[in-house]
Design an enzyme around this catalytic site. Structure first.
Site, PDB file in Angstrom:
ATOM      1  N   HIS B 266       0.833  -1.206   0.000  1.00  6.95           N
ATOM      2  CA  HIS B 266       0.000   0.000   0.000  1.00  6.95           C
ATOM      3  C   HIS B 266       0.874   1.266   0.000  1.00  6.95           C
ATOM      4  O   HIS B 266       0.730   2.134  -0.872  1.00  6.95           O
ATOM      5  CB  HIS B 266      -0.914  -0.015   1.225  1.00  6.95           C
ATOM      6  CG  HIS B 266      -1.846   1.146   1.318  1.00  6.95           C
ATOM      7  ND1 HIS B 266      -3.155   1.103   0.873  1.00  6.95           N
ATOM      8  CD2 HIS B 266      -1.674   2.400   1.792  1.00  6.95           C
ATOM      9  CE1 HIS B 266      -3.736   2.277   1.073  1.00  6.95           C
ATOM     10  NE2 HIS B 266      -2.852   3.077   1.637  1.00  6.95           N
ATOM     11  N   GLU B 267       1.777   1.335   0.963  1.00  2.00           N
ATOM     12  CA  GLU B 267       2.634   2.528   1.047  1.00  2.00           C
ATOM     13  C   GLU B 267       3.563   2.605  -0.159  1.00  2.00           C
ATOM     14  O   GLU B 267       3.900   3.690  -0.627  1.00  2.00           O
ATOM     15  CB  GLU B 267       3.425   2.539   2.357  1.00  2.00           C
ATOM     16  CG  GLU B 267       2.577   2.512   3.641  1.00  2.00           C
ATOM     17  CD  GLU B 267       1.501   3.593   3.702  1.00  2.00           C
ATOM     18  OE1 GLU B 267       1.664   4.648   3.044  1.00  2.00           O
ATOM     19  OE2 GLU B 267       0.486   3.381   4.392  1.00  2.00           O
ATOM     20  N   HIS B 270       1.812   4.456  -2.853  1.00  2.00           N
ATOM     21  CA  HIS B 270       1.955   5.912  -2.652  1.00  2.00           C
ATOM     22  C   HIS B 270       3.346   6.373  -3.090  1.00  2.00           C
ATOM     23  O   HIS B 270       3.502   7.414  -3.729  1.00  2.00           O
ATOM     24  CB  HIS B 270       1.792   6.257  -1.161  1.00  2.00           C
ATOM     25  CG  HIS B 270       0.370   6.262  -0.670  1.00  2.00           C
ATOM     26  ND1 HIS B 270      -0.604   7.056  -1.226  1.00  2.00           N
ATOM     27  CD2 HIS B 270      -0.233   5.609   0.357  1.00  2.00           C
ATOM     28  CE1 HIS B 270      -1.749   6.874  -0.567  1.00  2.00           C
ATOM     29  NE2 HIS B 270      -1.557   5.995   0.395  1.00  2.00           N
ATOM     30  N   GLU B 296      -4.572   7.884  -3.096  1.00  2.00           N
ATOM     31  CA  GLU B 296      -5.113   6.626  -2.570  1.00  2.00           C
ATOM     32  C   GLU B 296      -5.394   5.637  -3.704  1.00  2.00           C
ATOM     33  O   GLU B 296      -5.330   4.421  -3.505  1.00  2.00           O
ATOM     34  CB  GLU B 296      -6.388   6.931  -1.767  1.00  2.00           C
ATOM     35  CG  GLU B 296      -6.760   5.877  -0.759  1.00  2.00           C
ATOM     36  CD  GLU B 296      -5.773   5.713   0.399  1.00  2.00           C
ATOM     37  OE1 GLU B 296      -4.913   6.613   0.608  1.00  2.00           O
ATOM     38  OE2 GLU B 296      -5.855   4.692   1.094  1.00  2.00           O
TER      39      GLU B 296
END
Lengths: 502, 502
Positions: B266-267, B270, B296
């Site tokens: 997830h990170e 980003h 997101e």
């Protein structure tokens, strides 16, 4: 004190606090750059450093600063902190304002060029490549001394930047004493048939185990891990961002554990100083070590006077054995102690042992003094350097990379800095002598791994004051006398006479 | 363009560059505070943060900024970067200038109090304790909307802060479609007798092995380790200091490896966004993700659409097995896949699975909209909240800690933020649909561990632009249409129908 002055004092302290805040941010950026910042971000990070540094510089030389200095100087009833903060600011202001902007800009560009040329020149052992840059830097520094003025000796002005109060007169005196005492000692050791066996030092010692041991020693020293951390780097340093955040870095060599262990103790000594500065000084320029020399006295005290002491290892040798890889099995404490105190003349300052180290510094001092008193020319440096090494240490560099080009300092114009290293050593020995009066059980403390009272003594006498006291003021308050080389000379003579059974 | 205007443009860009430099320093300080800064230094570090932030704030609302805006607005021939930088600065200026200083100060104090009260209230599950603070915050926000003005719906002004271009009209439409589609799906799954066995997920998985696997996946994703690093923290985040320094953090739970693995992916999503923004934008406010929602979309795309895809694990399940502690031995790929895609209604948003997650967001959206249109009162929030959970998810919180008090956002006044999470998910599904046209071999890429073309497609279409394009502009340029919920609905329906064999 009028209400008006009170108001200005408050504003001034706010102004100064902002400068300190920016310096703290810069400190964190430097730490980060040296402990793992991703390399592709470095160029842009340098822009950030540039912006913040020039903001601090501008604030230190602004009209606002001039107005604060003018309105507060001579005011009665300012707090001691305000008064001394004002002195620091005034000193900075004067130093920076006296250099014409044009000169300063040219000099900054020259500095950055000179450093990269030096790097290449050192790699190629080519002094002539570096010579024109060094000549320009010396010329600029001489010009600056012209702007700043001097008392007694031009070189005093440079010394004052790193060690306020220390002069050529003082250094000539103490350095000649040290030189006269050490040279014969070094000679005797060279001629002695006692040579410690050091081979076990170079046996494999896993990095993570070295780290665990280093952490243990830091803890023993009284380093507060809630106010710091230990990280890895290429060129170790300690940095005090504020007294609650003082970071130590170290380097691990798996084939020579001394690098990390003595390096960590050394930086830990610097760190204890910064961790124990009075919290009252936070946000002022007084919140830092008072000079390079006093700072170095703390690191050398721990690295050498404590860390290479027999009693210290009475306790810690067994601990070290637990972390090691079996290399200490057949080495008894005496042999271990003699090995870590081996002394032999070498060419590279940062690799020197603790007996010959001061000679490396004295050579640099004599050369710098000669340069700024027009007794030595830059072009003659390689020969002067090599001759002095031969005279004092009995060895002669084979090329300029292991001679005059070895240190970065001159490429950045840091003349007057080198003496601090030897001053720190002298201070440390002198402090130790004073400490023994208050802690007569010093040897027992070391032998039982109880170093806390030593840190407490240093905090009470030195650390807490930050820049509230000047170096010689601290020295006098702690020892009752001025700089005296005999303590270092006695320390070295006693120690090495014993190690080498002279 | 006159010489004079050119000069002003240059000065303006320098001014903005300084603000960005200070923001970069702040970014590093935040990263450091969350990855291991010594706790005793934190108070003083907060002072530094305060000084730097207020400097940036002052610069954004200064007379100098006003003058730049006045003289450059409407100028012909400004570069695109200058024009859009000016727009960003003007937006900030207007937003900040329209609030009277007195209100702003009161609000900042209220915010910081409210956050600590919220923390205590949540610990005690005591909504009444928090209620008066929340009421004041909502009142302030309504007052601010009064200052800022609004179009169509008061809540639009808040939405615009996080997702420019997105309005209540748009959200009402897409959220009702999503709600109508997901609720029956969730119900069917609850009633299905197919329940994946997830017990193997909670078997011990050593932290260092989780880290090695996470690093491997980051590398596969195309994360550049010369422009970033992976560290440990409590609440994971990614932070782009500049495109050459984009850091990922994660948390390791040795009894649930999903935390670190899906968290890192997830990170990492980003981070890929921030690493691949065009270097032309460095030093301007355009050098960052264009909105919370588009940001997101990148993290959810990787975490869920890639990271929970069958083909992805065709390649990576064997890799994971190498790092695990034997817990995957008897679990075949199908069972593994079903387990990591388990869906069941839960009360806590941040622990929700990827099917029920949008319902958590829709509930918050409906409540926020109601609050700002005077249809819901703060005092009624617990009941409204619980009723909606019961209606949409079929479960009812037993106390307010697992209900209305669970999120920090409202205590800081961040109304309008929640919808971004669901928008990101919709954008992601819509981008995926467009991506398939250019990368028809998408499944094969995943199945062979070759994720690079996916990152390159996202960079070409989204990342590189930073804030040069607005969210809906990107969406339109990439997909040829506006926001369309059907892609997410199709994705979720297909996926969960298969996983649960509905």
């Amino acid at each position: 004190m009028s209400e008006h002055t009170k108001e200005i004092e408050k504003e001034f302290l706010e102004y100064v606090k902002k400068m300190q805040a920016y310096n703290e941010a810069l400190g964190l950026i430097y730490w980060d750059l040296r402990t793992g910042a991703p390399k592709n971000g470095v160029d842009q990070r340098s822009e950030v450093v540039g912006m913040l540094s020039s903001e601090v510089f501008q604030m230190s030389t602004s009209e606002e600063m001039a107005a604060y200095i003018a309105s507060l100087s001579g005011s009665e009833n300012l707090s001691e902190i305000t008064k001394k903060t004002l002195n620091e600011c005034k000193k900075d202001y004067d130093r920076n304002k006296k250099i014409p902007v044009k000169d300063f800009k040219e000099y900054v560009i020259l500095q950055s060029k000179a450093e990269s040329v030096w790097e290449e020149a050192r790699a190629k052992a080519d002094f002539e490549m570096f010579q024109p840059y060094l000549e320009k830097i010396v010329k600029f520094q001489k010009k600056f001394i012209g702007y700043w003025g001097y008392e007694g000796n031009k070189y005093n002005t440079l010394l004052d930047m790193y060690e306020p109060g220390i002069t050529v007169d003082i250094l000539d005196q103490v350095f000649s004493e040290v030189r006269e005492a050490i040279i014969p000692l070094v000679k005797k050791i060279s001629e002695s048939s006692n040579k410690p066996d050091t081979s076990f030092i170079f046996k494999h010692f896993p990095k993570d185990k070295q780290k665990e041991f280093s952490l243990k020693i830091l803890e023993q020293m009284g380093y507060d891990f809630n106010s710091g951390r230990l990280d890895e780097t290429v060129h170790p340093f300690a940095t005090g961002l504020n007294p609650g955040d003082v970071r130590v870095t170290t380097r691990y060599d798996e084939e020579d554990w001394r690098t990390a262990v003595f390096g960590t103790i050394h930086e830990g000594g610097h760190a204890l100083y910064e961790q124990n500065i009075s919290k009252r000084l936070i946000g002022t320029p007084l919140c830092g070590g008072t000079s390079m020399g006093i700072h170095e006295s703390q690191s050398l005290f721990y690295e050498n006077i404590v860390g290479r002491d027999f009693s210290f290892w009475k306790h810690n040798y067994n601990v070290l054995k637990e972390y090691g890889d079996g290399q200490f099995k057949d080495i008894d404490l005496n042999d271990f102690y003699n090995a870590i105190n081996e002394s032999k003349p070498s060419l590279i300052r940062i690799e020197a042992d603790m007996l010959t180290y001061p000679l490396h510094i004295i050579i640099r001092y004599e050369i710098e003094k000669g340069l700024f008193n027009d007794e030595i020319e830059v072009k003659d440096l390689p020969k002067v350097w090599n001759d002095k090494y031969e005279e004092y240490l009995g060895i002669r560099p084979e090329n300029n990379a292991e001679g005059v080009l070895q240190d970065v300092h001159w490429s950045g114009g840091s003349f007057g800095y080198f003496p601090s290293y030897a001053l720190g050593y002298m201070y440390a020995a002198q402090f130790k002598h004073a400490m023994l009066k208050d802690l007569p059980n010093y040897d027992e403390l070391l032998a039982s791994g109880n170093l806390k009272p030593i840190q407490e003594w240093l905090t009470a006498n030195i650390h807490q004051y930050g820049k509230l006291k000047k170096p010689l003021e601290i020295l006098h308050d702690v020892t009752g006398e001025g700089l005296n080389a005999k303590y270092l000379i006695n320390y070295l003579t006693n120690k090495y006479t014993k190690v080498y059974n002279l």
